[in-house]
Design an enzyme around this catalytic site. Structure first.
Site, PDB file in Angstrom:
ATOM      1  N   CYS A 274      -4.818  -1.977  -1.125  1.00  0.00           N
ATOM      2  CA  CYS A 274      -5.189  -0.608  -1.476  1.00  0.00           C
ATOM      3  C   CYS A 274      -6.198  -0.680  -2.604  1.00  0.00           C
ATOM      4  O   CYS A 274      -5.918  -1.290  -3.641  1.00  0.00           O
ATOM      5  CB  CYS A 274      -3.949   0.182  -1.899  1.00  0.00           C
ATOM      6  SG  CYS A 274      -4.289   1.821  -2.581  1.00  0.00           S
TER       7      CYS A 274
ATOM      8  N   HIS B  59      -7.705   2.568   4.323  1.00  0.00           N
ATOM      9  CA  HIS B  59      -7.461   3.486   5.438  1.00  0.00           C
ATOM     10  C   HIS B  59      -8.720   3.684   6.289  1.00  0.00           C
ATOM     11  O   HIS B  59      -8.633   3.842   7.505  1.00  0.00           O
ATOM     12  CB  HIS B  59      -6.998   4.843   4.925  1.00  0.00           C
ATOM     13  CG  HIS B  59      -5.553   4.923   4.550  1.00  0.00           C
ATOM     14  ND1 HIS B  59      -5.061   4.367   3.396  1.00  0.00           N
ATOM     15  CD2 HIS B  59      -4.492   5.497   5.177  1.00  0.00           C
ATOM     16  CE1 HIS B  59      -3.762   4.603   3.318  1.00  0.00           C
ATOM     17  NE2 HIS B  59      -3.388   5.276   4.385  1.00  0.00           N
TER      18      HIS B  59
ATOM     19  N   CYS C 296     -11.931   2.161   0.894  1.00  0.00           N
ATOM     20  CA  CYS C 296     -10.508   2.506   1.032  1.00  0.00           C
ATOM     21  C   CYS C 296     -10.017   1.838   2.298  1.00  0.00           C
ATOM     22  O   CYS C 296     -10.671   1.925   3.345  1.00  0.00           O
ATOM     23  CB  CYS C 296     -10.322   4.026   1.109  1.00  0.00           C
ATOM     24  SG  CYS C 296      -8.638   4.553   1.530  1.00  0.00           S
TER      25      CYS C 296
ATOM     26  N   GLU D 136      -3.750   8.637   7.634  1.00  0.00           N
ATOM     27  CA  GLU D 136      -2.321   8.358   7.495  1.00  0.00           C
ATOM     28  C   GLU D 136      -1.490   9.151   8.493  1.00  0.00           C
ATOM     29  O   GLU D 136      -0.498   8.654   9.039  1.00  0.00           O
ATOM     30  CB  GLU D 136      -1.867   8.689   6.072  1.00  0.00           C
ATOM     31  CG  GLU D 136      -0.419   8.376   5.767  1.00  0.00           C
ATOM     32  CD  GLU D 136      -0.124   6.887   5.686  1.00  0.00           C
ATOM     33  OE1 GLU D 136       0.998   6.493   6.036  1.00  0.00           O
ATOM     34  OE2 GLU D 136      -1.025   6.128   5.274  1.00  0.00           O
TER      35      GLU D 136
ATOM     36  N   ASP E  41       0.878  -1.179   0.000  1.00  0.00           N
ATOM     37  CA  ASP E  41       0.000   0.000   0.000  1.00  0.00           C
ATOM     38  C   ASP E  41       0.909   1.220   0.000  1.00  0.00           C
ATOM     39  O   ASP E  41       2.113   1.115   0.284  1.00  0.00           O
ATOM     40  CB  ASP E  41      -0.906  -0.008   1.234  1.00  0.00           C
ATOM     41  CG  ASP E  41      -1.993   1.054   1.189  1.00  0.00           C
ATOM     42  OD1 ASP E  41      -2.161   1.710   0.146  1.00  0.00           O
ATOM     43  OD2 ASP E  41      -2.693   1.230   2.218  1.00  0.00           O
ATOM     44  N   SER E  42       0.325   2.383  -0.263  1.00  0.00           N
ATOM     45  CA  SER E  42       1.130   3.601  -0.210  1.00  0.00           C
ATOM     46  C   SER E  42       1.515   3.922   1.224  1.00  0.00           C
ATOM     47  O   SER E  42       2.597   4.461   1.487  1.00  0.00           O
ATOM     48  CB  SER E  42       0.358   4.776  -0.814  1.00  0.00           C
ATOM     49  OG  SER E  42      -0.830   5.020  -0.077  1.00  0.00           O
TER      50      SER E  42
END
Length: 260
Positions: free
Chosen positions: A70, A179, A177, A148, A7-8
């Protein structure tokens, strides 16, 4: 057994915690991209290259399976990653849980990043699996970035904005998402009085963790707790401090004997 997640940023923590719960003995490789995050505003080509680089770095550690944890990366990069790594390493994408969410009909809202909302990929999923449900896409600008950073005030502001644009009497909410799963309790609280009570939630962490274990085909638990390896844009790293802002991150840290 070793499972890698890409994932980022820390959105992959939800799936990593699900894996740790299902298979405490599994080794985990967390491969994120702090040099290139966030991925959402990038062009599909640029995002694909960055996700592929994270997947390659994780693949060097010879995992038994790799999760693209993600939604946005799964939209744009999953095919390229699979083309390069499979069949040697099974690759599991993260898909918004539209099919089970829409199975009973009713009003369904999908919260997702602006990059995923309205994408041909998500629209195709709605067309294929939406059935008789009344499905509304709700873009959530800034929410993933706030999660994040572990910025509670920014999370609350982004959640309130998305909640205000969620149709009243929504029956089911899809968290599109990864997150967002880290702040599901705050999202639920923001929708009290606006959505149906009880509001049904559908995330992806548990499903992709279970699918990864099915693809590996290893059901025998070993004693002890698996190791944790963290990669930051391909370099050895440590668990980001913001990860332990959330229960899932604290679980990962605790089982890896890291400060919480």
């Amino acid at each position: 057994m070793k499972i890698a997640l890409v994932d980022s940023g820390i959105g992959l923590i939800a799936a990593a915690a699900a894996l740790r719960t299902l298979r405490p003995d599994a080794d985990l490789v967390i491969s994120s991209d702090p040099d290139g995050m966030p991925w959402g505003p990038r062009t599909p080509e640029d995002l694909t290259e960055r996700a592929l680089a994270c997947a390659r770095a994780a693949a060097e550690l010879q995992p038994d399976a790799l999760i693209v944890a993600c939604n946005t990366a799964s939209v744009h990069a999953l095919d390229r990653i699979r083309l390069e790594l499979e069949p040697g390493i099974p690759v599991i994408g993260t898909v918004p849980a539209i099919k089970p969410a829409a199975a009973a009909g009713g009003r369904v809202a999908i919260w997702a990043t602006p990059a995923t909302t309205g994408s041909a990929y998500q629209r195709n999923l709605i067309a294929e699996f939406g059935g008789t449900a009344d499905v509304t896409e709700v873009a959530c600008p800034g929410l993933a970035d706030a999660v994040e950073r572990g910025d509670d005030d920014a999370v609350d502001a982004a959640v309130a904005d998305a909640a205000a644009r969620t149709p009243e009497h929504t029956d089911v909410l899809v968290l599109g998402c990864t997150h967002y799963e880290l702040v599901a309790d705050r999202i639920r609280a923001a929708l009290v009085g606006r959505a149906t009570d009880p509001l049904r939630f559908y995330g992806s962490a548990d499903a992709v963790a279970a699918q990864a274990l099915r693809r590996v085909g290893d059901t025998a638990h070993a004693p002890g707790t698996g190791r944790l390896t963290v990669l930051h844009s391909g370099r050895p790293g440590t668990l980001p401090p913001a990860a332990t802002h959330y229960p899932e991150g604290r679980l990962i840290a605790r089982t890896a004997d890291l400060p919480v």
